[in-house]
Design a protein around this motif. Structure first.
Motif, short mmCIF file in Angstrom:
data_model
loop_
_atom_site.label_atom_id
_atom_site.label_comp_id
_atom_site.label_asym_id
_atom_site.label_seq_id
_atom_site.Cartn_x
_atom_site.Cartn_y
_atom_site.Cartn_z
N ARG A 43 -15.47 -5.40 1.57
CA ARG A 43 -15.83 -4.52 0.45
C ARG A 43 -14.94 -4.78 -0.75
O ARG A 43 -15.42 -4.85 -1.89
CB ARG A 43 -15.72 -3.05 0.86
CG ARG A 43 -16.82 -2.57 1.79
CD ARG A 43 -16.60 -1.12 2.16
NE ARG A 43 -16.64 -0.24 0.99
CZ ARG A 43 -16.16 1.00 0.99
NH1 ARG A 43 -15.59 1.50 2.08
NH2 ARG A 43 -16.24 1.74 -0.09
N ASN A 83 -14.95 6.31 -7.34
CA ASN A 83 -13.78 6.85 -6.67
C ASN A 83 -12.49 6.11 -6.99
O ASN A 83 -11.41 6.53 -6.55
CB ASN A 83 -13.99 6.86 -5.15
CG ASN A 83 -15.00 7.92 -4.73
OD1 ASN A 83 -15.27 8.85 -5.47
ND2 ASN A 83 -15.55 7.77 -3.54
N SER A 121 -7.69 10.85 -3.50
CA SER A 121 -9.06 10.48 -3.18
C SER A 121 -9.32 9.02 -3.53
O SER A 121 -9.96 8.29 -2.77
CB SER A 121 -10.04 11.38 -3.95
OG SER A 121 -11.37 10.98 -3.73
N PHE A 154 -8.01 2.31 0.36
CA PHE A 154 -7.52 1.96 1.69
C PHE A 154 -8.68 1.62 2.62
O PHE A 154 -8.57 0.74 3.47
CB PHE A 154 -6.69 3.09 2.27
CG PHE A 154 -5.37 3.30 1.58
CD1 PHE A 154 -4.82 2.30 0.79
CD2 PHE A 154 -4.67 4.48 1.69
CE1 PHE A 154 -3.61 2.46 0.13
CE2 PHE A 154 -3.46 4.67 1.04
CZ PHE A 154 -2.93 3.66 0.26
N GLU A 155 -9.80 2.34 2.46
CA GLU A 155 -10.98 2.00 3.26
C GLU A 155 -11.47 0.60 2.93
O GLU A 155 -11.87 -0.17 3.81
CB GLU A 155 -12.10 3.02 3.00
CG GLU A 155 -11.83 4.39 3.62
CD GLU A 155 -12.87 5.42 3.19
OE1 GLU A 155 -13.86 5.02 2.52
OE2 GLU A 155 -12.70 6.60 3.50
N MET A 156 -11.43 0.24 1.63
CA MET A 156 -11.84 -1.09 1.22
C MET A 156 -10.91 -2.16 1.78
O MET A 156 -11.35 -3.24 2.18
CB MET A 156 -11.86 -1.19 -0.31
CG MET A 156 -13.03 -0.48 -0.97
SD MET A 156 -13.04 -0.76 -2.76
CE MET A 156 -14.68 -0.16 -3.16
N SER A 214 -7.72 6.86 -0.93
CA SER A 214 -8.49 6.85 0.33
C SER A 214 -9.61 5.82 0.26
O SER A 214 -9.83 5.06 1.20
CB SER A 214 -9.06 8.24 0.62
OG SER A 214 -8.03 9.18 0.80
N THR A 215 -10.30 5.80 -0.88
CA THR A 215 -11.37 4.83 -1.07
C THR A 215 -10.82 3.41 -1.04
O THR A 215 -11.39 2.52 -0.40
CB THR A 215 -12.09 5.07 -2.41
OG1 THR A 215 -12.65 6.38 -2.41
CG2 THR A 215 -13.20 4.04 -2.62
N THR A 232 0.82 -1.22 0.00
CA THR A 232 0.00 0.00 0.00
C THR A 232 0.86 1.27 0.00
O THR A 232 0.48 2.28 -0.59
CB THR A 232 -0.94 0.02 1.22
OG1 THR A 232 -0.16 -0.20 2.41
CG2 THR A 232 -1.99 -1.07 1.12
N GLU A 271 -9.18 -1.88 4.50
CA GLU A 271 -9.44 -1.95 5.94
C GLU A 271 -10.69 -2.79 6.23
O GLU A 271 -10.71 -3.59 7.16
CB GLU A 271 -9.63 -0.52 6.49
CG GLU A 271 -9.54 -0.42 7.99
CD GLU A 271 -8.15 -0.70 8.53
OE1 GLU A 271 -8.06 -1.18 9.67
OE2 GLU A 271 -7.17 -0.44 7.80
N GLU A 272 -11.73 -2.61 5.43
CA GLU A 272 -12.95 -3.40 5.57
C GLU A 272 -12.92 -4.49 4.50
O GLU A 272 -13.75 -4.51 3.62
CB GLU A 272 -14.18 -2.52 5.37
CG GLU A 272 -14.23 -1.27 6.20
CD GLU A 272 -15.35 -0.35 5.74
OE1 GLU A 272 -16.34 -0.84 5.19
OE2 GLU A 272 -15.22 0.86 5.94
#
Length: 361
Positions: free
Chosen positions: A282, A308, A268, A274-276, A271-272, A251, A278-279
């Motif tokens: 998704r 995104n 941006s 990295f959120e995926m 960020s999307t 990453t 993390e969860e």
């Protein structure tokens, strides 16, 4: 492997303007130059560094035609051209058409062979892909739904919690901690595991889950305490054990690429992503949505289902563990070295399939 297109990939490529072989070659030269140099490509630069055998004016006219067709665009009036997503797509399709079956290097295969189990192997794959591409590498284990149950083990953690270890026939290991309403002795847990292994080993996981629920429902007054205890433990364990396992590496390389380009839209997109990561569920759902059939797939920019992620590209390929498919791949900026990424992903996917096939036998 045959190139595969996802549904939205097909939508993005409906009736693209046809290009002559010369126009495709010029476009490929523009894309390749932009990938390597990171600067808009001018007709003068192409004249000096390519072998088209035509004047700068002719190349300028051809590039203007490519811009009208949506394959390249000019950041500003005095600049050269840079590829659009459609331009990248044409270039990648050319690579896929011309490529030969790839294999991992002997060093990569030797390192992957050192794994002693499926989980260890898949944990090592993203590192090898990230190392080869300088982008984010990932490996996704097959969904537990299609796995064949081999054995289950119960390890007491304390009076109210038990660690459950489920092993599939392909060697994939899943862990889960379950709560128990009564204190269980190690001998009780061993007997429960022996019963379940004897009863269900060799069956698909979804059949095991269904059979356990049916037995508990039909035998509410079951007098055999051992059997009832084993079935309840197995039911609690297998309820949410169907999600795929996802392994990710690199990453920080994606972040370096984005900050080097100083592109807020790329940040941006990251960020999307990295959120995926993390969860993980998704990202697993996103990947599953792309992998319709076995083979190689490349998703570029706006072809992504998630708006995104439009500044990123994905190169992925399936592998086969002898029973079902998982996938390995790379995620990076649209300006990635697609030839290198495609070769790395295909080579590693073939190696993983070969190793898993050997272990299964």
């Amino acid at each position: 492997m045959t190139p595969v297109s996802s549904p939205q990939h097909r939508r993005a490529r409906q009736h693209p303007p046809q290009l002559s072989s010369r126009a495709r070659a010029i476009l490929a030269a523009v894309v390749q130059s932009y990938i390597e140099r990171g600067e808009p490509v001018s007709s003068l630069w192409l004249t000096r560094h390519s072998r088209f055998g035509v004047s700068s004016a002719t190349l300028r006219n051809k590039m203007a035609e490519l811009e009208e067709l949506g394959y390249v665009h000019q950041p500003h009036a005095s600049a050269g051209r840079i590829p659009t997503d459609r331009g990248y797509r044409s270039y990648v399709d050319l690579l896929l058409e011309a490529r030969r079956p790839a294999r991992s290097s002997r060093n990569v295969e030797a390192r992957l062979r050192q794994a002693s189990a499926v989980g260890n192997l898949l944990n090592n794959v993203p590192h090898e892909l990230s190392r080869a591409s300088h982008h984010l590498g990932f490996a996704m284990a097959p969904s537990g739904e299609g796995s064949v149950f081999k054995q289950i083990n119960f390890v007491p953690l304390d009076r109210q919690r038990v660690l459950v270890v489920v092993v599939s026939a392909s060697g994939h290991v899943s862990h889960k901690v379950v709560s128990v309403s009564e204190a269980l002795r190690p001998v009780d847990l061993t007997q429960a595991a022996n019963y379940l292994n004897r009863e269900f080993s060799g069956l698909p996981l979804y059949e095991v889950r269904t059979a356990i629920v049916e037995q508990l429902e039909s035998e509410r007054t079951l007098c055999n305490v051992l059997r009832k205890r084993a079935l309840r433990l197995a039911r609690n364990t297998l309820e949410n054990l169907s999600e795929s396992s996802l392994f990710v590496q690199g990453t920080s390389l994606l972040l370096d690429n984005a900050t080097d380009n100083d592109d807020s839209s790329s940040i941006s997109s990251l960020s999307t992503l990295f959120e995926m990561i993390e969860e993980k569920d998704r990202l697993v759902r996103l990947l599953n949505g792309y992998i319709d059939d076995p083979g190689m797939i490349v998703i570029i920019g706006a072809e992504h289902r998630t708006e995104n992620l439009k500044n990123l590209s994905l190169v992925a390929s399936t592998y086969f563990d002898g029973n079902q498919t998982g996938c390995v791949g790379i995620i990076g900026p649209r300006r990635m070295r697609y030839d290198r990424s495609i070769a790395a992903v295909e080579g590693v996917s073939r190696t993983v399939s070969r190793l898993l096939g050997t272990w299964a036998n």
